[in-house]
Design a protein around this motif. Structure first.
Motif, PDB file in Angstrom:
ATOM      1  N   HIS A 199       0.760  -1.235   0.000  1.00  0.00           N
ATOM      2  CA  HIS A 199       0.000   0.000   0.000  1.00  0.00           C
ATOM      3  C   HIS A 199       0.801   1.302   0.000  1.00  0.00           C
ATOM      4  CE1 HIS A 199      -3.633  -2.265   0.005  1.00  0.00           C
ATOM      5  NE2 HIS A 199      -3.392  -2.810   1.164  1.00  0.00           N
ATOM      6  N   PRO A 200       1.842   1.468   0.836  1.00  0.00           N
ATOM      7  CA  PRO A 200       2.527   2.771   0.827  1.00  0.00           C
ATOM      8  C   PRO A 200       3.128   3.067  -0.550  1.00  0.00           C
ATOM      9  CG  PRO A 200       3.159   1.461   2.751  1.00  0.00           C
ATOM     10  CD  PRO A 200       2.410   0.556   1.836  1.00  0.00           C
ATOM     11  N   SER A 201       2.945   4.282  -1.028  1.00  0.00           N
ATOM     12  CA  SER A 201       3.368   4.596  -2.393  1.00  0.00           C
ATOM     13  C   SER A 201       4.872   4.498  -2.577  1.00  0.00           C
ATOM     14  CB  SER A 201       2.900   6.002  -2.769  1.00  0.00           C
ATOM     15  OG  SER A 201       3.427   6.957  -1.862  1.00  0.00           O
ATOM     16  N   ASP A 202       5.671   4.909  -1.560  1.00  0.00           N
ATOM     17  CA  ASP A 202       7.118   4.865  -1.746  1.00  0.00           C
ATOM     18  C   ASP A 202       7.613   3.428  -1.798  1.00  0.00           C
ATOM     19  OD1 ASP A 202       6.534   4.394   0.907  1.00  0.00           O
ATOM     20  OD2 ASP A 202       8.286   5.457   1.686  1.00  0.00           O
ATOM     21  N   THR A 203       7.058   2.564  -0.965  1.00  0.00           N
ATOM     22  CA  THR A 203       7.470   1.167  -0.960  1.00  0.00           C
ATOM     23  C   THR A 203       7.074   0.494  -2.271  1.00  0.00           C
ATOM     24  OG1 THR A 203       7.182   1.096   1.424  1.00  0.00           O
ATOM     25  CG2 THR A 203       7.320  -1.025   0.297  1.00  0.00           C
ATOM     26  N   LEU A 204       5.882   0.799  -2.751  1.00  0.00           N
ATOM     27  CA  LEU A 204       5.433   0.214  -4.009  1.00  0.00           C
ATOM     28  C   LEU A 204       6.360   0.636  -5.144  1.00  0.00           C
ATOM     29  CD1 LEU A 204       3.340  -1.460  -5.490  1.00  0.00           C
ATOM     30  CD2 LEU A 204       1.947   0.598  -5.750  1.00  0.00           C
ATOM     31  N   HIS A 205       6.776   1.894  -5.125  1.00  0.00           N
ATOM     32  CA  HIS A 205       7.703   2.384  -6.154  1.00  0.00           C
ATOM     33  C   HIS A 205       8.996   1.583  -6.136  1.00  0.00           C
ATOM     34  CE1 HIS A 205      10.253   4.998  -8.539  1.00  0.00           C
ATOM     35  NE2 HIS A 205      11.068   5.119  -7.509  1.00  0.00           N
ATOM     36  N   TYR A 206       9.582   1.428  -4.948  1.00  0.00           N
ATOM     37  CA  TYR A 206      10.818   0.673  -4.858  1.00  0.00           C
ATOM     38  C   TYR A 206      10.606  -0.779  -5.236  1.00  0.00           C
ATOM     39  CZ  TYR A 206      13.697   4.330  -2.773  1.00  0.00           C
ATOM     40  OH  TYR A 206      14.439   5.455  -2.566  1.00  0.00           O
ATOM     41  N   GLY A 207       9.442  -1.328  -4.871  1.00  0.00           N
ATOM     42  CA  GLY A 207       9.156  -2.708  -5.234  1.00  0.00           C
ATOM     43  C   GLY A 207       9.138  -2.895  -6.741  1.00  0.00           C
ATOM     44  N   GLN A 208       8.558  -1.925  -7.444  1.00  0.00           N
ATOM     45  CA  GLN A 208       8.518  -1.995  -8.895  1.00  0.00           C
ATOM     46  C   GLN A 208       9.929  -1.907  -9.476  1.00  0.00           C
ATOM     47  OE1 GLN A 208       5.863   1.285  -9.442  1.00  0.00           O
ATOM     48  NE2 GLN A 208       4.068  -0.016  -9.685  1.00  0.00           N
ATOM     49  N   VAL A 209      10.770  -1.088  -8.850  1.00  0.00           N
ATOM     50  CA  VAL A 209      12.144  -0.958  -9.321  1.00  0.00           C
ATOM     51  C   VAL A 209      12.903  -2.261  -9.146  1.00  0.00           C
ATOM     52  CG1 VAL A 209      14.362   0.173  -8.888  1.00  0.00           C
ATOM     53  CG2 VAL A 209      12.270   1.535  -8.965  1.00  0.00           C
ATOM     54  N   VAL A 210      12.755  -2.887  -7.996  1.00  0.00           N
ATOM     55  CA  VAL A 210      13.487  -4.116  -7.719  1.00  0.00           C
ATOM     56  C   VAL A 210      13.029  -5.253  -8.633  1.00  0.00           C
ATOM     57  CG1 VAL A 210      13.946  -5.867  -5.940  1.00  0.00           C
ATOM     58  CG2 VAL A 210      14.049  -3.455  -5.365  1.00  0.00           C
ATOM     59  N   GLU A 211      11.828  -5.162  -9.173  1.00  0.00           N
ATOM     60  CA  GLU A 211      11.378  -6.170 -10.129  1.00  0.00           C
ATOM     61  C   GLU A 211      12.245  -6.193 -11.388  1.00  0.00           C
ATOM     62  OE1 GLU A 211       7.254  -5.723 -11.012  1.00  0.00           O
ATOM     63  OE2 GLU A 211       6.648  -5.872  -8.917  1.00  0.00           O
ATOM     64  N   LEU A 212      13.036  -5.135 -11.589  1.00  0.00           N
ATOM     65  CA  LEU A 212      13.952  -5.101 -12.724  1.00  0.00           C
ATOM     66  C   LEU A 212      15.098  -6.086 -12.563  1.00  0.00           C
ATOM     67  CD1 LEU A 212      14.288  -1.213 -13.119  1.00  0.00           C
ATOM     68  CD2 LEU A 212      13.004  -2.755 -14.617  1.00  0.00           C
ATOM     69  N   LEU A 213      15.358  -6.497 -11.324  1.00  0.00           N
ATOM     70  CA  LEU A 213      16.495  -7.374 -11.051  1.00  0.00           C
ATOM     71  C   LEU A 213      16.162  -8.825 -11.388  1.00  0.00           C
ATOM     72  CD1 LEU A 213      17.652  -6.002  -7.576  1.00  0.00           C
ATOM     73  CD2 LEU A 213      18.327  -5.226  -9.857  1.00  0.00           C
ATOM     74  N   SER A 214      17.147  -9.527 -11.935  1.00  0.00           N
ATOM     75  CA  SER A 214      16.994 -10.964 -12.149  1.00  0.00           C
ATOM     76  C   SER A 214      16.996 -11.661 -10.794  1.00  0.00           C
ATOM     77  CB  SER A 214      18.149 -11.501 -12.997  1.00  0.00           C
ATOM     78  OG  SER A 214      19.348 -11.505 -12.240  1.00  0.00           O
ATOM     79  N   PRO A 215      16.558 -12.921 -10.720  1.00  0.00           N
ATOM     80  CA  PRO A 215      16.580 -13.632  -9.434  1.00  0.00           C
ATOM     81  C   PRO A 215      17.953 -13.630  -8.768  1.00  0.00           C
ATOM     82  CG  PRO A 215      15.244 -14.834 -10.986  1.00  0.00           C
ATOM     83  CD  PRO A 215      15.880 -13.717 -11.754  1.00  0.00           C
ATOM     84  N   ARG A 216      19.031 -13.863  -9.540  1.00  0.00           N
ATOM     85  CA  ARG A 216      20.361 -13.896  -8.945  1.00  0.00           C
ATOM     86  C   ARG A 216      20.823 -12.500  -8.550  1.00  0.00           C
ATOM     87  NH1 ARG A 216      21.759 -17.129  -5.752  1.00  0.00           N
ATOM     88  NH2 ARG A 216      23.014 -18.828  -6.531  1.00  0.00           N
ATOM     89  N   GLU A 217      20.478 -11.492  -9.346  1.00  0.00           N
ATOM     90  CA  GLU A 217      20.796 -10.118  -8.962  1.00  0.00           C
ATOM     91  C   GLU A 217      20.084  -9.750  -7.667  1.00  0.00           C
ATOM     92  OE1 GLU A 217      21.492  -8.120 -13.399  1.00  0.00           O
ATOM     93  OE2 GLU A 217      19.528  -8.027 -12.420  1.00  0.00           O
ATOM     94  N   PHE A 218      18.867 -10.222  -7.504  1.00  0.00           N
ATOM     95  CA  PHE A 218      18.130  -9.945  -6.274  1.00  0.00           C
ATOM     96  C   PHE A 218      18.831 -10.574  -5.069  1.00  0.00           C
ATOM     97  CE2 PHE A 218      14.751 -11.043  -3.185  1.00  0.00           C
ATOM     98  CZ  PHE A 218      14.305  -9.773  -2.896  1.00  0.00           C
ATOM     99  N   ASP A 219      19.334 -11.811  -5.224  1.00  0.00           N
ATOM    100  CA  ASP A 219      20.077 -12.459  -4.136  1.00  0.00           C
ATOM    101  C   ASP A 219      21.296 -11.624  -3.750  1.00  0.00           C
ATOM    102  OD1 ASP A 219      18.337 -14.614  -4.085  1.00  0.00           O
ATOM    103  OD2 ASP A 219      19.544 -15.837  -5.434  1.00  0.00           O
ATOM    104  N   VAL A 220      22.050 -11.188  -4.756  1.00  0.00           N
ATOM    105  CA  VAL A 220      23.254 -10.391  -4.499  1.00  0.00           C
ATOM    106  C   VAL A 220      22.882  -9.051  -3.871  1.00  0.00           C
ATOM    107  CG1 VAL A 220      25.209  -9.215  -5.583  1.00  0.00           C
ATOM    108  CG2 VAL A 220      24.582 -11.518  -6.331  1.00  0.00           C
ATOM    109  N   PHE A 221      21.823  -8.441  -4.374  1.00  0.00           N
ATOM    110  CA  PHE A 221      21.342  -7.176  -3.818  1.00  0.00           C
ATOM    111  C   PHE A 221      21.051  -7.292  -2.322  1.00  0.00           C
ATOM    112  CE2 PHE A 221      17.284  -5.112  -2.610  1.00  0.00           C
ATOM    113  CZ  PHE A 221      17.718  -3.799  -2.507  1.00  0.00           C
ATOM    114  N   CYS A 222      20.317  -8.323  -1.942  1.00  0.00           N
ATOM    115  CA  CYS A 222      19.923  -8.495  -0.537  1.00  0.00           C
ATOM    116  C   CYS A 222      21.144  -8.660   0.374  1.00  0.00           C
ATOM    117  CB  CYS A 222      18.995  -9.692  -0.394  1.00  0.00           C
ATOM    118  SG  CYS A 222      17.372  -9.460  -1.136  1.00  0.00           S
TER     119      CYS A 222
END
Length: 218
Positions: free
Chosen positions: A142-165
């Motif tokens: 629901h929060p607009s800022d979190t949703l924005h960041y969530g949409q951005v992180v969807e750009l990452l591949s699964p392995r990029e997401f692992d490395v990001f975290c």
């Protein structure tokens, strides 16, 4: 006539954890054959051979990792039923797993009966997300800022997401490489790609995004 029992494929890189899963599921009268493997590549191979009713899978594993494994399984068989069983209770992990094609999500901190209930539910075509993490998902959506960041992180591949975290939590490239069984240069390249995709320059910027997403705490 006896009802057909549920066949299960367990995927986790820790042998002790897999043994615990087996004991827990073996105690359930509705569970049939159980096969276990320690990484995603083997999960895809065994799934093709056994076609289990439910795949119970961790997310943090060496090799291709859990998210990519889910994607590959769903590509092999769009009807594949995957239940994630992970230590991570942050909403972004749940969102990513469901987007990848998982039918359910349960944390390893849950009671034994929750996992059994989840396996039964997803085998019947239902979606199952552990009750304790549902409020977190609502907070994420629901929060607009979190949703924005969530949409951005969807750009990452699964392995990029692992490395990001892992990087956002303060791990060095060498530590991330050891954790994910990757080469140092591979991790360094991932970090460059991640920063480019998220339009940031520093690890501190990555940490700030991770805080907003609830992956790490203030």
């Amino acid at each position: 006539m006896n009802e057909k029992k549920i066949s299960v494929l367990l995927v986790d890189d820790h042998q002790v954890v897999r043994a615990g899963f087996r004991m827990l599921l073996d105690a359930q009268p509705f569970i049939g054959t159980i096969v276990d493997v320690d990484r995603g590549e083997l999960a895809c191979h065994e799934y093709d051979r056994k076609r289990p009713d439910v795949v119970v899978m961790d997310l943090s594993m060496p090799g291709i990792g859990g998210l990519e494994t889910i994607r590959r399984l769903k590509k092999q068989d769009p009807q594949a039923t995957v239940l994630v069983y992970s230590i991570h209770d942050e909403s972004i992990y749940v969102e990513r797993a469901i987007q990848a094609g998982a039918r359910g999500y349960v944390t390893k901190n849950s009671a034994a009966e929750v996992l059994a209930e989840a396996v039964l539910a997803v085998s019947q075509g239902k979606r199952y997300i552990e009750q304790d993490i549902l409020p977190n998902i609502d907070d994420f959506r629901h929060p607009s800022d979190t949703l924005h960041y969530g949409q951005v992180v969807e750009l990452l591949s699964p392995r990029e997401f692992d490395v990001f975290c892992l990087t956002a939590r303060g791990m060095t490239a060498h530590e991330v490489a050891a954790e994910l069984h990757l080469g140092y240069k591979t991790v360094a390249n991932y970090n460059t790609q991640i920063k480019n995709k998220l339009n940031v320059n520093t690890t501190a910027d990555l940490a700030n995004i991770a805080v907003v997403l609830g992956i790490i705490k203030h």
